[in-house]
Motif scaffolding. Sequence first.
Motif, PDB file in Angstrom:
ATOM      1  N   ASN A  65      -5.798  -9.628  13.077  1.00 36.20           N
ATOM      2  CA  ASN A  65      -6.227  -8.388  12.416  1.00 36.20           C
ATOM      3  C   ASN A  65      -5.036  -7.801  11.673  1.00 36.20           C
ATOM      4  O   ASN A  65      -3.935  -7.722  12.211  1.00 36.20           O
ATOM      5  N   GLY A  66      -5.260  -7.437  10.432  1.00 35.29           N
ATOM      6  CA  GLY A  66      -4.189  -6.816   9.664  1.00 35.29           C
ATOM      7  C   GLY A  66      -3.245  -7.803   9.007  1.00 35.29           C
ATOM      8  O   GLY A  66      -2.242  -7.408   8.416  1.00 35.29           O
ATOM      9  N   ALA A  67      -3.563  -9.097   9.064  1.00 29.03           N
ATOM     10  CA  ALA A  67      -2.667 -10.098   8.475  1.00 29.03           C
ATOM     11  C   ALA A  67      -2.685 -10.024   6.944  1.00 29.03           C
ATOM     12  O   ALA A  67      -1.758 -10.490   6.283  1.00 29.03           O
ATOM     13  N   GLY A  68      -3.749  -9.463   6.362  1.00 29.36           N
ATOM     14  CA  GLY A  68      -3.806  -9.329   4.911  1.00 29.36           C
ATOM     15  C   GLY A  68      -4.843 -10.217   4.248  1.00 29.36           C
ATOM     16  O   GLY A  68      -4.834 -10.393   3.027  1.00 29.36           O
ATOM     17  N   LYS A  69      -5.756 -10.765   5.016  1.00 24.81           N
ATOM     18  CA  LYS A  69      -6.760 -11.689   4.462  1.00 24.81           C
ATOM     19  C   LYS A  69      -7.703 -10.974   3.506  1.00 24.81           C
ATOM     20  O   LYS A  69      -7.932 -11.427   2.382  1.00 24.81           O
ATOM     21  N   THR A  70      -8.254  -9.854   3.983  1.00 23.13           N
ATOM     22  CA  THR A  70      -9.201  -9.125   3.142  1.00 23.13           C
ATOM     23  C   THR A  70      -8.522  -8.624   1.876  1.00 23.13           C
ATOM     24  O   THR A  70      -9.082  -8.685   0.781  1.00 23.13           O
ATOM     25  N   THR A  71      -7.296  -8.160   2.019  1.00 24.86           N
ATOM     26  CA  THR A  71      -6.558  -7.678   0.853  1.00 24.86           C
ATOM     27  C   THR A  71      -6.443  -8.782  -0.201  1.00 24.86           C
ATOM     28  O   THR A  71      -6.718  -8.566  -1.379  1.00 24.86           O
ATOM     29  N   THR A  98      -6.255   4.271   9.221  1.00 28.44           N
ATOM     30  CA  THR A  98      -5.337   3.385   8.506  1.00 28.44           C
ATOM     31  C   THR A  98      -4.902   2.215   9.394  1.00 28.44           C
ATOM     32  O   THR A  98      -4.215   1.318   8.927  1.00 28.44           O
ATOM     33  N   HIS A 112     -12.510 -15.189  12.676  1.00 29.75           N
ATOM     34  CA  HIS A 112     -11.603 -15.136  13.820  1.00 29.75           C
ATOM     35  C   HIS A 112     -11.965 -16.162  14.876  1.00 29.75           C
ATOM     36  O   HIS A 112     -11.250 -16.334  15.847  1.00 29.75           O
ATOM     37  N   PHE A 119       0.829  -1.200   0.000  1.00 32.44           N
ATOM     38  CA  PHE A 119       0.000   0.000   0.000  1.00 32.44           C
ATOM     39  C   PHE A 119       0.859   1.243   0.000  1.00 32.44           C
ATOM     40  O   PHE A 119       1.762   1.381   0.832  1.00 32.44           O
TER      41      PHE A 119
HETATM   42  N1  LIG Z   1      -6.736   0.563   1.109  1.00 34.81           N
HETATM   43  C1  LIG Z   1      -5.709   0.449   1.978  1.00 34.81           C
HETATM   44  N2  LIG Z   1      -4.769   1.424   2.075  1.00 34.81           N
HETATM   45  C2  LIG Z   1      -3.738   1.323   2.940  1.00 34.81           C
HETATM   46  N3  LIG Z   1      -3.549   0.282   3.760  1.00 34.81           N
HETATM   47  C3  LIG Z   1      -4.453  -0.722   3.723  1.00 34.81           C
HETATM   48  C4  LIG Z   1      -5.582  -0.690   2.834  1.00 34.81           C
HETATM   49  N4  LIG Z   1      -6.301  -1.821   3.024  1.00 34.81           N
HETATM   50  C5  LIG Z   1      -5.669  -2.519   3.976  1.00 34.81           C
HETATM   51  N5  LIG Z   1      -4.540  -1.877   4.399  1.00 34.81           N
HETATM   52  C6  LIG Z   1      -3.590  -2.356   5.392  1.00 34.81           C
HETATM   53  O1  LIG Z   1      -3.143  -3.618   4.961  1.00 34.81           O
HETATM   54  C7  LIG Z   1      -3.001  -4.508   6.078  1.00 34.81           C
HETATM   55  C8  LIG Z   1      -3.816  -5.755   5.831  1.00 34.81           C
HETATM   56  O2  LIG Z   1      -5.180  -5.406   5.892  1.00 34.81           O
HETATM   57  P1  LIG Z   1      -6.359  -6.440   5.683  1.00 34.81           P
HETATM   58  O3  LIG Z   1      -7.613  -5.646   5.732  1.00 34.81           O
HETATM   59  O4  LIG Z   1      -6.103  -7.238   4.468  1.00 34.81           O
HETATM   60  O5  LIG Z   1      -6.235  -7.342   6.992  1.00 34.81           O
HETATM   61  P2  LIG Z   1      -7.187  -8.497   7.496  1.00 34.81           P
HETATM   62  O6  LIG Z   1      -6.348  -9.701   7.642  1.00 34.81           O
HETATM   63  O7  LIG Z   1      -8.403  -8.596   6.657  1.00 34.81           O
HETATM   64  O8  LIG Z   1      -7.556  -7.942   8.960  1.00 34.81           O
HETATM   65  P3  LIG Z   1      -8.957  -8.012   9.767  1.00 34.81           P
HETATM   66  O9  LIG Z   1      -8.968  -9.334  10.437  1.00 34.81           O
HETATM   67  O10 LIG Z   1      -8.834  -6.911  10.764  1.00 34.81           O
HETATM   68  O11 LIG Z   1     -10.070  -7.825   8.816  1.00 34.81           O
HETATM   69  C9  LIG Z   1      -3.440  -3.725   7.300  1.00 34.81           C
HETATM   70  O12 LIG Z   1      -2.297  -3.263   7.977  1.00 34.81           O
HETATM   71  C10 LIG Z   1      -4.224  -2.589   6.754  1.00 34.81           C
HETATM   72  O13 LIG Z   1      -4.125  -1.462   7.573  1.00 34.81           O
END
Ligand SMILES: Nc1ncnc2c1ncn2[C@@H]1O[C@H](COP(=O)(O)OP(=O)(O)OP(=O)(O)O)[C@@H](O)[C@H]1O
Lengths: 511, 300
Positions: free
Chosen positions: A41-47, A403, A201, A14
């Motif tokens: 949280n924040g591991a990157g799953k949603t990404t 963020t 989770h 990002f």
């Molecule tokens: N659009 C974005 N711009 C900048 N940083 C981002 C963006 N989307 C996600 N991130 C960052 O990327 C990292 C991974 O985020 P992600 O949402 O993929 O985590 P996650 O595993 O889904 O977490 P959660 O369990 O909280 O949903 C996090 O540190 C988040 O802050």
Amino acid sequence: MESYLSMKNISKTFGVTGLKANDNVTLDVRRGEIHALVGENGAGKTTLMNILYGIMQPDSGTISLNGKELKILNPIAANKAGIGMVHQHSRLVNEFTVAQNVVLGAEPKKAAIFFDNRKAEAEVAAVIEKNRFHISPEMKISEISVGQMQQVEIIKMLYRKAELLILDEPTSILTEQEIQRLFDTLRELIKRGKTVILITHKLSEVKDISDRITVMRKGRIVSVKDTADVDEREISKMMVGKSVIFDFAKGEEGCRETVLSLEKVSIRKKRQGHPILDNISFNASSCEIVGITGVAGNGLTELEDVIAGLQKISSGSIYHNDEDITNISPKALRERGLAYVPTDRLKRGSSLDTSVKENLILTSHHDFMKRCGVFDDNKISEHSRRLISEYKIDGHSDVPIGTLSGGNIQKVILARELDNVKDFVLFSEPTWGLDVASSEFIYEKMLEMRARGVAVVLISSNIDEILTLADTIFVMYRGRLVAGRASGPDLTREVIGEYMLGLKDDFRGEE
Amino acid sequence: MSSEGFSIPIIHNSISIMTPFLLAAIGGLMTELSGMLNIALEGLILIGAFFSVIFAAATGSLLLGILLGILMTILVSWVFGAITIYLKANVFITGLATNLLASGLTAVLSFHIFGTKGVLMFEELPPLPSLNVPPLHKIPVLGDIFFGHNVFVYMSWIIVVIAWFAIYRTPFGFRLRGTGSNPKAMIAIGLNPQNYQMLGILISGFTCGLAGAVLTLNLGAYVPHISSGRGWIALVVIYLGGKTPFGILGAAFVFGLAESFSNYAQGFIDIPADFILAFPYIITAAAMVIMSIVQNRNED
Ligand SMILES: Nc1ncnc2c1ncn2[C@@H]1O[C@H](COP(=O)(O)OP(=O)(O)OP(=O)(O)O)[C@@H](O)[C@H]1O
Ligand SMILES: [Mg+2]
């Protein structure tokens, strides 16, 4: 078995922060399985899932489905390839009906230009029937429950002929019964040859429903396992890199003096048959955690608003240390020392575009002024440094709080509220969507408050949370309290479940 | 004077007077439904008013004047939209900027081309055609009220009907409303909400161009700042009309009536003229107050 979906060497950084949300990730999913994707949280799953669904483009890496390499440029392309996603937060239009939401973007037409509502309803009804959902296509979204909204999201994807369904934390906002219904649906879909990727989770759910597990940590895949080969402790160990303790010693019960008391609190609205809150009475005492639970839509939200001073009551009284505080302003409540961790962290609990350090002084900014009326920057930074380390917040004090990951946003709110706590704190759904480690941290803080003599009110639809923490448990059903007892071995999940569904009622006929 | 002789001309006039409000409000509604407050209506009307009359005078054709005037207005609304939506500027700032630009641009061009910042008269312009159906005029009361207006009046009514169908009966309308209600829902299904917001603004450009053309072509002249607050009142009309096309039709009529009455009353009622001229604005203020009271009631 050969792989159905294969994501190879996916990386995504990002921009501004330079954070590697996905670092050379390789994910492999087999046809017909329920594949759990877990991680903190924040591991990157949603990404990773956003990349698969075409909402984001990866910096590098390839995706192939059925052995064919694909470029997924947007969600429409993903739909065409048979991929559907149900997001963490509902993406529905409240004013529209179920059918209208489902067909939006792929609308059936008549006379070439007009939206064919009848055909939409018929087609959606067919999908509902085929997959055994319980919902009617003509209902407005604003009239249905959170669990039903999720069904609509799934129907939306099935309408688009999805073969691979991605569900991003579908259970975090559902009640126990709704979760079981969702899982029945998923099992049904698997029988019909579909494939599911499930992010959650709750490790008990992972064990319960998945076939295989992929664990992510800090943007990387750390392990892939058959569910049958691991237990919950092992999964959590893989997620955080250390073993997490699940059992809490609640500690001694201490002093008991009434701090907050509600007497016959009711809210009535004109065109509504039954009162929204109906004669609610309870006390919260020092050194006590009062747990209030119930199925969503039965008055928990309204009770939260009342205690936080954000909703006026129609009748009844509220006392704080024996002084009448009925319908006083939120500001006056704050001045009396109310600390409040709200359900809606993003809108109510924090100011997303504002920096972490500014969020940390939102409720106490008067203490950070110089004599001439401007902010004392050094003092604010000092304060923020202290709280960031004390609450183990993973984030810089000058970046916008929006963020941060969900768990860290919640820790900032917690730090702000608990740092000023006097004798009373209200928590509402404090662990929704948080990973195990963050939840555990919050539980520890709650118990710490209790040990310090603070009266804690915990509103939560998560029965396990209530059972683990509360000294006294109340259950709400249709705006009334139907149970109120000290926690003990006789108060099991099942018993609480019966109260939640209105099958049992201790106070009926007693006025 | 009989009460009928008094009220029929007032109602008849109010129908002409409401047309620019109505047109601007219908376009503004499209922007509103896509989730944006269109405060540039005022400026867009002015652009439409100025360019349609000078193009009509230059080409000698009303139709060409109208078309080119509308085109210019759409162009300006496109710039407004592009800066707001794609460059993510604050809509209040860009909206106000559009209004300032409109008043500046019309003044400068007027001075540059015609050598005056004052009123521009175009006596050789033909009057707007009006709809006269003699047999229907004989219908008592209604005939006198509904016929004999210029064609824009009827066109605006057709636009109301088209807008209703577009909003409630076409995929476009659903997507537009979906954008306003939950843009993330649109992204999730692969539609770009920005495109629908842009369309909402371009449609407001179209209707405001038309609204402006009505003002000047009806008069055969351009008066500086001829929009004189109509864009702002149109915003009120949108809310007062409950954000529905037919609601807006009703609300616009109320304002038409208020203005028509104050024009009429200036002649013979012994009230300070300033007060009478302020009448439509007093109505606006009163309407806003009443509306918020009613809303609070409903929520309780
Ligand atoms: N659009 C974005 N711009 C900048 N940083 C981002 C963006 N989307 C996600 N991130 C960052 O990327 C990292 C991974 O985020 P992600 O949402 O993929 O985590 P996650 O595993 O889904 O977490 P959660 O369990 O909280 O949903 C996090 O540190 C988040 O802050
Ligand atoms: Mg996520």
